[in-house]
Design a protein around this motif. Structure first.
Motif: not given
Length: 122
Positions: A4-10, A24-33
């Motif tokens: 997972l990669v978080a971005s957008g801070g400042g 994320g590298s898998t569908s977990d980010v798009g569909h899971g908790p």
């Protein structure tokens, strides 16, 4: 293991807005908790916002009405829209797809990726 990669801070002034993104590298980010967490110096990570299947959300009391978590399932991305930012929102923000983190951010075996720094200051 999900990457997972978080971005957008400042740096933003009080009252301003930022949108964070977690990809994320898998569908977990798009569909899971998924959860967004915040850590300030000397303190443990705390859950700021969470989204679960089938898309219910929950928020820390301190951010209710100001922050919104959402996801783009097609892009495996989860967002955190932060409005009316306050100096107390300053910290490093992380995302995590492990549901154990919802209950205990120090749960043994939890993996944390690189967070993104948010600084609210005039």
């Amino acid at each position: 293991q999900v990457q997972l990669v978080a971005s957008g801070g400042g740096l933003v002034q009080p009252g301003g807005s930022l949108t964070l993104a977690c990809t994320g590298s898998t569908s977990d980010v798009g569909h899971g908790p998924m959860g967004w967490y915040r850590q300030t110096p000397g303190n443990r990570r705390e859950l700021v916002a969470g989204i679960t299947t089938p898309g219910s959300t929950n928020y820390a009391d301190s951010v209710k009405g100001r922050f919104t978590i959402s996801r783009d399932s097609a892009k495996n991305t989860v967002f955190l829209q932060m409005n009316s930012l306050e100096p107390e929102d300053t910290g490093v923000y992380y995302c995590n797809s492990d549901p154990r983190a919802f209950f205990d951010t120090n749960y043994p075996g939890l993996k944390w990726g690189q967070g993104t720094q948010v600084t609210v200051s005039s």
